[in-house]
Design a protein around this motif. Structure first.
Motif, PDB file in Angstrom:
ATOM      1  N   ILE A 231      79.199  20.508  44.253  1.00 17.63           N
ATOM      2  CA  ILE A 231      78.107  21.372  43.816  1.00 17.63           C
ATOM      3  C   ILE A 231      77.050  20.568  43.058  1.00 17.63           C
ATOM      4  N   SER A 232      75.762  20.879  43.352  1.00 16.24           N
ATOM      5  CA  SER A 232      74.631  20.213  42.682  1.00 16.24           C
ATOM      6  C   SER A 232      73.446  21.162  42.740  1.00 16.24           C
ATOM      7  N   LEU A 233      73.375  22.101  41.800  1.00 17.11           N
ATOM      8  CA  LEU A 233      72.380  23.167  41.871  1.00 17.11           C
ATOM      9  C   LEU A 233      70.947  22.654  41.861  1.00 17.11           C
ATOM     10  N   ILE A 234      70.704  21.505  41.251  1.00 17.15           N
ATOM     11  CA  ILE A 234      69.336  20.976  41.184  1.00 17.15           C
ATOM     12  C   ILE A 234      68.820  20.636  42.578  1.00 17.15           C
ATOM     13  N   ASP A 235      69.733  20.498  43.555  1.00 17.29           N
ATOM     14  CA  ASP A 235      69.345  20.212  44.929  1.00 17.29           C
ATOM     15  C   ASP A 235      69.197  21.479  45.771  1.00 17.29           C
TER      16      ASP A 235
ATOM     17  N   LYS B  54      63.498  33.869  63.546  1.00 11.70           N
ATOM     18  CA  LYS B  54      63.089  32.481  63.430  1.00 11.70           C
ATOM     19  C   LYS B  54      62.272  32.272  62.160  1.00 11.70           C
ATOM     20  N   TYR B  55      62.491  31.132  61.542  1.00 14.39           N
ATOM     21  CA  TYR B  55      61.750  30.711  60.360  1.00 14.39           C
ATOM     22  C   TYR B  55      61.180  29.323  60.664  1.00 14.39           C
ATOM     23  N   TYR B  56      59.918  29.107  60.291  1.00 12.72           N
ATOM     24  CA  TYR B  56      59.238  27.857  60.606  1.00 12.72           C
ATOM     25  C   TYR B  56      58.868  27.141  59.318  1.00 12.72           C
ATOM     26  N   PHE B  57      59.244  25.890  59.201  1.00 12.84           N
ATOM     27  CA  PHE B  57      59.018  25.138  57.971  1.00 12.84           C
ATOM     28  C   PHE B  57      58.260  23.852  58.271  1.00 12.84           C
ATOM     29  N   LEU B  58      57.070  23.749  57.697  1.00 12.24           N
ATOM     30  CA  LEU B  58      56.270  22.531  57.793  1.00 12.24           C
ATOM     31  C   LEU B  58      56.702  21.576  56.694  1.00 12.24           C
ATOM     32  N   ILE B  59      56.980  20.325  57.042  1.00  8.79           N
ATOM     33  CA  ILE B  59      57.519  19.353  56.105  1.00  8.79           C
ATOM     34  C   ILE B  59      56.393  18.553  55.462  1.00  8.79           C
ATOM     35  N   ASP B  60      56.475  18.425  54.155  1.00  4.41           N
ATOM     36  CA  ASP B  60      55.489  17.701  53.361  1.00  4.41           C
ATOM     37  C   ASP B  60      56.185  16.499  52.716  1.00  4.41           C
ATOM     38  N   ASN B  61      55.467  15.794  51.845  1.00  8.37           N
ATOM     39  CA  ASN B  61      56.041  14.683  51.099  1.00  8.37           C
ATOM     40  C   ASN B  61      56.728  15.169  49.828  1.00  8.37           C
ATOM     41  N   CYS B  62      57.920  14.665  49.559  1.00 14.53           N
ATOM     42  CA  CYS B  62      58.592  14.871  48.284  1.00 14.53           C
ATOM     43  C   CYS B  62      59.779  13.909  48.242  1.00 14.53           C
ATOM     44  N   ASP B  63      60.579  14.003  47.198  1.00 17.26           N
ATOM     45  CA  ASP B  63      61.697  13.076  47.038  1.00 17.26           C
ATOM     46  C   ASP B  63      63.023  13.631  47.540  1.00 17.26           C
ATOM     47  N   ALA B  64      63.015  14.812  48.150  1.00 16.85           N
ATOM     48  CA  ALA B  64      64.264  15.370  48.655  1.00 16.85           C
ATOM     49  C   ALA B  64      64.787  14.506  49.805  1.00 16.85           C
ATOM     50  N   PRO B  65      66.083  14.202  49.827  1.00 16.19           N
ATOM     51  CA  PRO B  65      66.609  13.288  50.847  1.00 16.19           C
ATOM     52  C   PRO B  65      66.779  13.917  52.221  1.00 16.19           C
ATOM     53  N   TYR B  66      66.773  15.259  52.304  1.00 12.75           N
ATOM     54  CA  TYR B  66      66.997  15.909  53.590  1.00 12.75           C
ATOM     55  C   TYR B  66      66.519  17.349  53.522  1.00 12.75           C
ATOM     56  N   PHE B  67      66.445  17.963  54.698  1.00 13.91           N
ATOM     57  CA  PHE B  67      66.157  19.384  54.849  1.00 13.91           C
ATOM     58  C   PHE B  67      67.498  20.090  55.042  1.00 13.91           C
ATOM     59  N   SER B  68      67.718  21.162  54.304  1.00 15.41           N
ATOM     60  CA  SER B  68      69.007  21.856  54.365  1.00 15.41           C
ATOM     61  C   SER B  68      68.773  23.347  54.490  1.00 15.41           C
ATOM     62  N   ALA B  69      69.490  23.975  55.424  1.00 15.18           N
ATOM     63  CA  ALA B  69      69.417  25.428  55.605  1.00 15.18           C
ATOM     64  C   ALA B  69      70.838  25.971  55.674  1.00 15.18           C
ATOM     65  N   THR B  70      71.110  27.000  54.878  1.00 17.05           N
ATOM     66  CA  THR B  70      72.458  27.557  54.808  1.00 17.05           C
ATOM     67  C   THR B  70      72.418  29.065  55.035  1.00 17.05           C
ATOM     68  N   LEU B  71      73.210  29.498  55.995  1.00 21.81           N
ATOM     69  CA  LEU B  71      73.356  30.914  56.339  1.00 21.81           C
ATOM     70  C   LEU B  71      74.723  31.392  55.858  1.00 21.81           C
ATOM     71  N   VAL B  72      74.729  32.509  55.127  1.00 24.33           N
ATOM     72  CA  VAL B  72      75.980  33.101  54.646  1.00 24.33           C
ATOM     73  C   VAL B  72      75.898  34.610  54.841  1.00 24.33           C
ATOM     74  N   TRP B  73      76.991  35.203  55.283  1.00 21.85           N
ATOM     75  CA  TRP B  73      77.048  36.661  55.299  1.00 21.85           C
ATOM     76  C   TRP B  73      78.407  37.126  54.791  1.00 21.85           C
ATOM     77  N   THR B  74      78.416  38.281  54.153  1.00 26.27           N
ATOM     78  CA  THR B  74      79.649  38.909  53.690  1.00 26.27           C
ATOM     79  C   THR B  74      80.262  39.623  54.885  1.00 26.27           C
ATOM     80  N   ASP B  75      81.402  39.109  55.346  1.00 29.49           N
ATOM     81  CA  ASP B  75      81.992  39.595  56.582  1.00 29.49           C
ATOM     82  C   ASP B  75      82.963  40.746  56.315  1.00 29.49           C
TER      83      ASP B  75
END
Length: 825
Positions: free
Chosen positions: A310-314, A342-363
């Protein structure tokens, strides 16, 4: 244990007993919310903490230094959520071995009565099968979507023992243990004892890891002498994640999203799925296992670490502290008939090391404890960039087992990443989901296609004819970059200059019962009495913080089009700062707002903020929808509606937009003008063609993502159709952009181009022309002696436009006839 983080959040803690004295007060079973730390204590058998296990775990979640009279302090440490309050459910009997939990509905119901919605449990039932405990916990969280259980994974993983995890619920967060930063190889290595996955049906467990080896926390003592002790186990890791879950919950309930600072108007209650998604999305890859026999290799999604540490700052934006920007969507419902979202994300400059997308549902809980596949409702997550699809959880295809899915991608500035969520199969009628995205994302509204980005649109939503009003790019150029001459493709330029006088029509900035009401958007109609050009406006914006305003327009009433985005055109976006209640807030003459309206017609306007937040001050109207609200001699403003969600949900009662319209009055020609004033006579009825050779280079076809080149007309011409050289016989959507002037001067500046239209085509194959089928919107006039730039590309930025490296230089002559020249690009 219940905890009240920051004075507003509570947590239910369940373990062996803990020392009431250590936390200042005894609350017993009754809820006593006024107490400093413990608002409730329920001892099923007794209230004795024989080994300090419960006290230690409670201190990790919510411990805070004793500062009152008689406190003896020998530590400087607080728990993860020190402002939290605790409600404790004691399931241990001091004279009998074992633990004796009640049904989930009994335990959790008692906690909810005290206001607790995060539950920390540092114990387990044993075995990696889907047990009755897992099933009943899943059932409770399916029925109570705001409630989250956090459980330890177990301590049976030594010597890399697979399938040793003791809790495997679908809707709980199951926590493994890493070393502490000062223990062994440090916190980036899994502790040897931490139990390993997978679950019996092959799901990823543990979900997340946190430090659990050599953890200092509260020790059970007598009196008010606070002491610490060091313990190890996943029992020590789970409370850390539970405390983090409290902070995530408070983050949204205090309105930190989306700005990264506390904003009251942005407060909302997150679902348990969203809290899990934030935590899973935050996971950092562990380097391996610090085992008794040496280091064991480990990668994300494996049996050792699950989704990482876990690393909430990320995964959360905190202004001035985070490296990432984030986007979240919560409680989005899908059915078996729902199209992919669908979701569309344009990438800009920053110090984040990667793009991350997480899907969760209560089953939904599985009714069988011997399920071979325990998932009930299935959704699928993918990420796509540059035509390459990435599946979740390190797989090469859809994940058919997990209701927690993450895609992680490397990206570069200028990339557009498409995140798609689709329904695989639902046993229930609806399934809500939560999505968290983090990285260097610059897109202001990912639910709409960025106009400067290679995104595949829904072809059915692409207009087949050019709008009849002035449609400008939605990424406005600065005034200094605006072309000095009107491009020949600009629609419907007036035949005379507008009057120099800027006219205003102001609405009242009214309140209702002295209370300002803020909406997420306003839709309303304008009825011009004269031909006008809307060039600027003020709005009524309460909060003095920066937001990005969008203005949409259409010819025709908003009513009948409020749910269909394809019937609207986005005029542009502008960053503004609210002026406060009772004051007009200017949108600062953005340049892109030159919007022509003809007398006697009806035009719909739609104003909103790109992050769907509230802040447009409005008031419920005493009149009906489309009744007259404000007017002068030139224009009428009608009563409209307040939106609750972008093109999706609206307030039931009519609302009045508040602000100021600024416009010029001028005369339109009596007949609709042609798109340009170039041809002085009707064009010849003869259709001419200029083909290029369909050449190859060393017998190899080269496919490009796009072509930019210049056209030099020798005569006045109207381009109405074209063929391209398209290899693959699959459907793609072609875009054609144009500008008056060379492409070289504008290759990096989309604001200097105009999109003529989009067309779905199927490639004809190498060596064959592929027609774009006379789309109707391609009537583009070019004047003799001028230079025009063309840019062709596919909307998803894929390759497929056959091209070849030229022997000539850029802008050298490539093909010509007596009417036109095509230059090398």
């Amino acid at each position: 244990m219940y905890a009240l983080a920051g004075g507003v959040k509570k947590i239910l803690f369940q373990s062996k007993e803990y020392d009431i004295n250590h936390f200042t007060h005894s609350a017993r079973q009754a809820v006593q919310s006024n107490l400093r730390k413990i608002v409730q204590y329920y001892g099923k058998y007794d209230e004795i903490d024989g080994d300090g296990h419960g006290t230690h775990c409670a201190g990790t979640v919510a411990g805070s230094l004793c500062t009152g009279d008689g406190c003896a302090i020998n530590t400087k440490a607080d728990g993860i959520a020190p402002g939290a309050k605790i409600a404790f459910y004691d399931i241990h009997h001091s004279d009998i071995d074992g633990l004796y939990p009640d049904k989930a509905s009994v335990m959790f119901g008692l906690g909810i009565a005290a206001g607790a919605y995060i539950h920390s449990a540092s114990w387990g039932s044993g075995g990696n099968r889907y047990s009755n405990l897992d099933r009943t916990w899943d059932e409770f969280m399916w029925d109570n979507r705001n409630y989250l259980g956090v459980m330890s994974a177990g301590n049976y993983g030594s010597f890399d023992q697979p399938a040793s995890v003791v809790n495997v619920g679908k809707n709980s967060l199951i926590v493994g243990a890493t070393n502490n930063y000062s223990k062994g190889l440090g916190q980036n290595y899994l502790a040897d004892f931490s139990s390993r996955g997978p679950s019996g049906d092959g799901r990823i467990k543990p979900d997340i890891c946190a430090p659990g080896a050599s953890i200092f926390s509260a020790k059970n003592t007598l009196g008010r002498a606070c002491q610490n002790e060091e313990l190890s186990g996943t029992s020590m890791a789970a409370p850390g994640v539970a405390g983090a879950a409290l902070l995530v919950r408070q983050y949204f309930m205090d309105g930190f999203y989306p700005s990264g600072t506390r904003v009251e108007e942005n407060q909302f209650l997150p679902s348990q799925a969203l809290i899990r998604a934030v935590i899973i999305n935050s996971g950092k890859a562990l380097a391996g296992v610090d085992g008794v026999r040496g280091i064991t290799e480990s990668v994300p999604y494996d049996i050792h670490q699950g989704f990482g540490r876990i690393s909430l700052i990320d995964s959360l934006l905190l202004r001035g502290k985070s490296k990432v920007n984030i986007y979240v969507d919560d409680r989005m419902e899908m059915t078996n008939k729902s199209p992919p979202k669908k979701y569309y994300f344009l990438i800009d400059n920053c110090d984040a090391p990667y793009f991350s997308a997480t899907l969760v549902w209560t089953d939904k809980e599985n009714r069988s404890t011997s399920c071979a596949s325990c998932i009930v409702n299935r959704l699928d997550l993918t990420g796509e960039v540059n035509g390459i699809i990435t599946y979740p959880n390190g797989l090469t295809g859809p994940d058919v087992k997990n209701n927690v899915q993450r895609v992680r991608l490397k990206s570069t500035p200028g990339d557009v990443i498409t995140v798609k969520i689709s329904v695989a199969n639902l046993a229930e009628s609806t399934q809500p989901f939560s999505l968290v995205v983090s990285g260097c994302i610059a897109t202001l509204d990912p639910t709409t296609t960025p106009t400067n980005a290679p995104i595949t649109p829904d072809p059915s939503s692409v207009p087949t004819v050019q709008p009849s009003f002035n449609f400008q790019p939605s990424s406005p150029p600065s005034k200094s970059n605006r072309p000095s001459r009107t491009p020949s493709e600009a629609p419907n330029a007036p035949s005379t200059k507008p009057s120099l006088a800027l006219v205003e029509l102001s609405t009242s900035l009214e309140s209702k019962d002295d209370m300002w009401s803020t909406a997420r958007g306003n839709m309303f109609n304008i009825l011009p009495k004269k031909n006008i050009r809307l060039t600027d406006m003020d709005i009524h914006r309460y909060y003095k913080m920066t937001k990005v305003l969008e203005i949409w327009a259409r010819k025709g009433s908003w009513k009948g089009a409020q749910y269909d985005q394809s019937k609207w055109s986005l005029l542009g976006r502008q960053e503004i700062v609210g002026g406060g209640a009772g004051k007009y807030t200017s949108i600062n003459d953005p340049g892109w707002l030159d919007f022509d309206m003809a007398a006697g017609e009806v035009y719909g306007l739609y104003l909103r903020f790109t992050n769907n937040s509230k802040g447009l001050i409005t008031v419920a109207s005493k009149g009906s929808q489309n009744s007259l609200y404000a007017q002068n001699e030139d224009i009428q403003i009608m009563t409209g509606v307040a939106s609750k969600k972008h093109f999706a949900d609206y307030e039931s009662e009519p609302h009045n937009w508040q602000g100021k319209l600024k416009y010029h009055v001028f005369k339109f020609p009596t007949k609709e003008p042609s798109r340009t004033s170039i041809p002085t006579v009707k064009p010849s009825l003869v259709l001419f063609e200029l083909p290029t050779t369909l050449e190859r280079n060393d017998d190899t076809w080269s496919t490009a993502r796009g072509n930019m080149f210049n056209i030099l007309p020798k005569k006045n011409i109207r381009l109405i159709d074209m063929d391209i050289h398209r290899f693959y016989s699959v459907k793609k959507v072609l875009e054609i952009w144009v500008r008056k002037g060379s492409w070289e001067e504008a290759r990096y500046d989309q604001s200097k181009w105009n999109l003529l239209g989009r067309q779905e085509i199927v490639g004809g194959g190498a060596g064959k022309y592929t027609s774009i089928n006379d789309p109707g919107w391609l009537d583009f006039d070019m004047a003799a002696g001028e230079v025009y730039g063309l840019y062709l590309r596919f909307t998803n930025n894929s390759k497929g436009l056959i091209t070849v490296a030229s022997k000539g230089s850029q802008n050298s002559l490539y093909a010509q006839n007596e009417d036109i020249q095509i230059m090398t690009g």
